[in-house]
Design an enzyme around this catalytic site. Structure first.
Site, PDB file in Angstrom:
ATOM      1  N   LYS A 124     -28.563 -16.780  -0.494  1.00  0.00           N
ATOM      2  CA  LYS A 124     -28.901 -17.914   0.368  1.00  0.00           C
ATOM      3  C   LYS A 124     -28.304 -17.654   1.740  1.00  0.00           C
ATOM      4  O   LYS A 124     -27.282 -16.972   1.855  1.00  0.00           O
ATOM      5  CB  LYS A 124     -28.291 -19.191  -0.195  1.00  0.00           C
ATOM      6  N   HIS A 127     -24.947 -20.579   6.448  1.00  0.00           N
ATOM      7  CA  HIS A 127     -25.333 -21.494   7.525  1.00  0.00           C
ATOM      8  C   HIS A 127     -24.124 -22.065   8.246  1.00  0.00           C
ATOM      9  O   HIS A 127     -22.988 -21.735   7.912  1.00  0.00           O
ATOM     10  CB  HIS A 127     -26.254 -22.595   6.988  1.00  0.00           C
ATOM     11  N   HIS A 130     -21.158 -23.330   6.298  1.00  0.00           N
ATOM     12  CA  HIS A 130     -20.233 -22.324   5.748  1.00  0.00           C
ATOM     13  C   HIS A 130     -19.274 -21.798   6.809  1.00  0.00           C
ATOM     14  O   HIS A 130     -18.187 -21.314   6.497  1.00  0.00           O
ATOM     15  CB  HIS A 130     -21.012 -21.154   5.147  1.00  0.00           C
TER      16      HIS A 130
HETATM   17  N1  ARG Z   1     -20.285 -21.644  -3.264  1.00  0.00           N
HETATM   18  C1  ARG Z   1     -20.034 -23.029  -3.018  1.00  0.00           C
HETATM   19  C2  ARG Z   1     -20.971 -23.569  -1.927  1.00  0.00           C
HETATM   20  O1  ARG Z   1     -21.441 -22.822  -1.099  1.00  0.00           O
HETATM   21  C3  ARG Z   1     -18.635 -23.297  -2.612  1.00  0.00           C
HETATM   22  C4  ARG Z   1     -17.573 -22.812  -3.556  1.00  0.00           C
HETATM   23  C5  ARG Z   1     -16.324 -23.562  -3.397  1.00  0.00           C
HETATM   24  N2  ARG Z   1     -15.236 -23.073  -4.166  1.00  0.00           N
HETATM   25  C6  ARG Z   1     -14.980 -23.341  -5.447  1.00  0.00           C
HETATM   26  N3  ARG Z   1     -13.928 -22.815  -5.990  1.00  0.00           N
HETATM   27  N4  ARG Z   1     -15.769 -24.124  -6.163  1.00  0.00           N
HETATM   28  O2  ARG Z   1     -21.211 -24.762  -1.899  1.00  0.00           O
END
Ligand code: ARG
Length: 563
Positions: A124, A127, A130
């Site tokens: 993905k 963006h 992030h």
């Molecule tokens: N990959 C997730 C996202 O982009 C965020 C991960 C956050 N970290 C975790 N340990 N759950 O929304």
């Protein structure tokens, strides 16, 4: 001289409180008329069984005056007015001596702090949302290291879960190999969006997706190979972004890393009698905490996001025995982290309290909320390129003959975005406004970097001298105020660590730049009337630039020599 420490040390001779506790109580008064440091006597009132006002008066009598112009009381406060020339000299000399270590401490020695940040989902686009976690985490990571903590930067990649089953199914149906080679994330996003559109009329697709994820979990060769390719290609794109942003990680252990580490945790949950069945799924009930259950296994037996986070927390505890385990993740995941941390607590692990969700607000751009589902996202690449291009325009207008224009535009343009993200408390939403954040005036990255470059241009015009400097020459209000700002760096860093707010450092750097510009506008540095004044002012400029540089580094920005 470290005044807070000096005052605390002296006070400790007269009161029953240890130096550290006294030091923590010492405040910087809001107005100069109230002195440079103040010690509130409220806490002593309990210990000494006396009114705070009379304790203040008593201490005032006893406190040795050396290094101070005067010591006064202000109700329950003991207020210290430092001897300005001693203060100014000591502060500037310390900064020049410490150099890029000015502000560094070892208070965190021996403590492992995990900072998890960025953590994008593979396949993905990365963006602008992030970017928020990336810059906050990067800054916290650097701040912790600067304070002697052993910081461990982890990128918890979103590289596991049912969505990869869907992606495999989508790729097998509609994927184009050449497009995947050329622009992997664009192609993966295209087929992912298509999958969702098609699934609206054809719900069987969802089953197919689930089936492929099951295959992936079971190690099916084809599924694993496809997933691996998606992952590698995505990482390649992310890596180039991290390079542009100058962001690094110690570990990329993402969700998939825990795919074989979940059983153990699930077993412990079960052994402790916490796992219950609910609509076919296995969950931990959290109603006593007013939360919906934490789902551990779905009805089809597949694990989910929360299960992987549980496994990750246990793994981190075992591997790093952390003092703090910080998750820099958006506010929309607050419930998720509460559920995970509460589950750990229910399992009887006290270290659940050392897990910390560091949240942040939304990023908006021209009224649009950013989402990846429908494909109408603002890509980070585009955003950064635009910032650099716009900055280059400004440079072409203001300083067309500047060398390395592109290089400077990159540092300033990208710096402006990072700065805009870290300017306010992270909980606050950000609305992107190009004009405001790229301006060379106001509370912006370019403003601070420009201030630095301005100072550098002064220093280029003077020769290095080793003559002793007489700091008593710096007697103006602007000079004193600037030095006071410079002295406050440590306090700003401490506040940033305490509150987990990089903005404490950003705001501090803004204040330093403002104080410098006031000084710069009020006094002619190079043609100062007297050689001694000139030398003292030059050292003040040097010290200021050092502090700006150290501060900017902590929030992930570089300085530029000219702009
Ligand atoms: N990959 C997730 C996202 O982009 C965020 C991960 C956050 N970290 C975790 N340990 N759950 O929304």
């Amino acid at each position: 001289m470290d005044y807070k420490n000096h005052i605390a040390l002296k006070l400790s001779e007269y009161i029953e409180m240890d130096v550290d506790s006294i030091e923590r109580l010492i405040e910087i008064p809001p107005r100069t008329e109230m002195g440079d440091f103040a010690f509130p006597c409220f806490q002593l009132a309990k210990i000494m069984r006396k009114a705070p006002n009379s304790i203040a008066i008593e201490l005032k009598e006893k406190f040795p005056r050396e290094g101070f112009e005067k010591v006064e009381t202000f109700g329950p406060y003991l207020n210290f007015f430092v001897d300005k020339s001693v203060f100014i000299g000591a502060t500037i000399e310390k900064i020049l001596k410490d150099g890029d270590s000015y502000g560094r401490t070892n208070v965190g020695e021996g403590k492992n702090v995990i900072v998890e940040y960025s953590s994008p989902n593979i396949a993905k686009p990365f963006h602008v949302g992030h970017l928020f976690t990336t810059v906050i985490g990067n800054s916290l990571y650097k701040i912790f290291k600067f304070q002697g903590y052993n910081a461990i930067g982890i990128n918890h990649l979103g590289d596991w879960g049912t969505q990869f089953g869907k992606l495999i199914s989508a790729y097998k149906r509609w994927g184009k190999e050449d497009a995947l080679q050329k622009e992997p994330i664009t192609e993966l996003l295209r087929i992912y969006v298509k999958f969702h559109d098609e699934a609206e009329n054809n719900p069987e697709l969802e089953d197919e997706g689930r089936m492929y994820f099951k295959k992936l979990e079971d190690g099916d060769k084809e599924a694993v190979e496809l997933w691996n390719r998606f992952r590698e290609l995505s990482l390649k794109e992310f890596s180039s972004l991290y390079k542009t942003l100058n962001v690094e990680f110690d570990s990329y252990a993402g969700e998939s890393f825990y795919s074989d580490k979940m059983d153990e945790v699930v077993k412990e949950i079960e052994d402790k009698g916490l796992l219950v069945e609910s609509n076919g799924a296995k969950v931990v009930m959290l109603e006593e905490y007013n939360m919906p259950p934490c789902i551990i296994k779905k009805a089809d037996g597949a694990t989910i996001y929360a299960t992987r986070d549980l496994a990750a927390a246990f793994y981190r505890k075992k591997t790093y025995d952390f003092y703090k385990n910080i998750y820099v993740v958006g506010k929309d995941q607050t419930l998720h982290f509460k559920q995970v941390f509460t589950t750990i607590k229910l399992m009887g692990h006290k270290w659940a309290e050392h897990c910390n969700h560091v949240d942040f607000g939304l990023v908006r751009f021209a009224d649009k909320k950013l989402s990846t589902r429908k494909g109408d996202v603002i890509l980070l690449d585009d955003l950064l390129n635009e910032a650099v291009a716009k900055t280059l325009d400004t440079i072409n207008e203001k300083n067309p003959s500047l060398e390395n224009k592109e290089e400077v535009a990159k540092k300033v343009g990208i710096g402006a975005i990072i700065f805009a993200y870290l300017k306010n408390n992270r909980e606050k939403d950000i609305v992107f406004d190009w004009k405001e954040m790229l301006s060379f005036e106001g509370e912006t990255g370019p403003y601070v970097q420009y201030t630095y470059a301005r100072g550098k241009s002064i220093l280029r015009k003077v020769e290095d001298s080793s003559e002793a400097v007489n700091y008593s020459m710096l007697s103006s209000k602007e000079e004193f105020e600037l030095v006071k700002e410079l002295q406050g760096f440590q306090g700003a860093i401490e506040a940033a660590v305490d509150k987990l707010q990089p903005s404490m450092v950003t705001r501090y750097v803004i204040e330093v730049a403002k104080a410098f510009n006031k000084f710069y506008n009020a006094h002619n540095i190079l043609s100062s009337e007297d050689k001694d004044i000139k030398n003292a002012r030059i050292n003040l400029v040097k010290a200021t630039l050092q502090v700006i540089e150290n501060g900017l580094k902590l929030i992930g920005l570089d300085v530029v020599e000219k702009m």
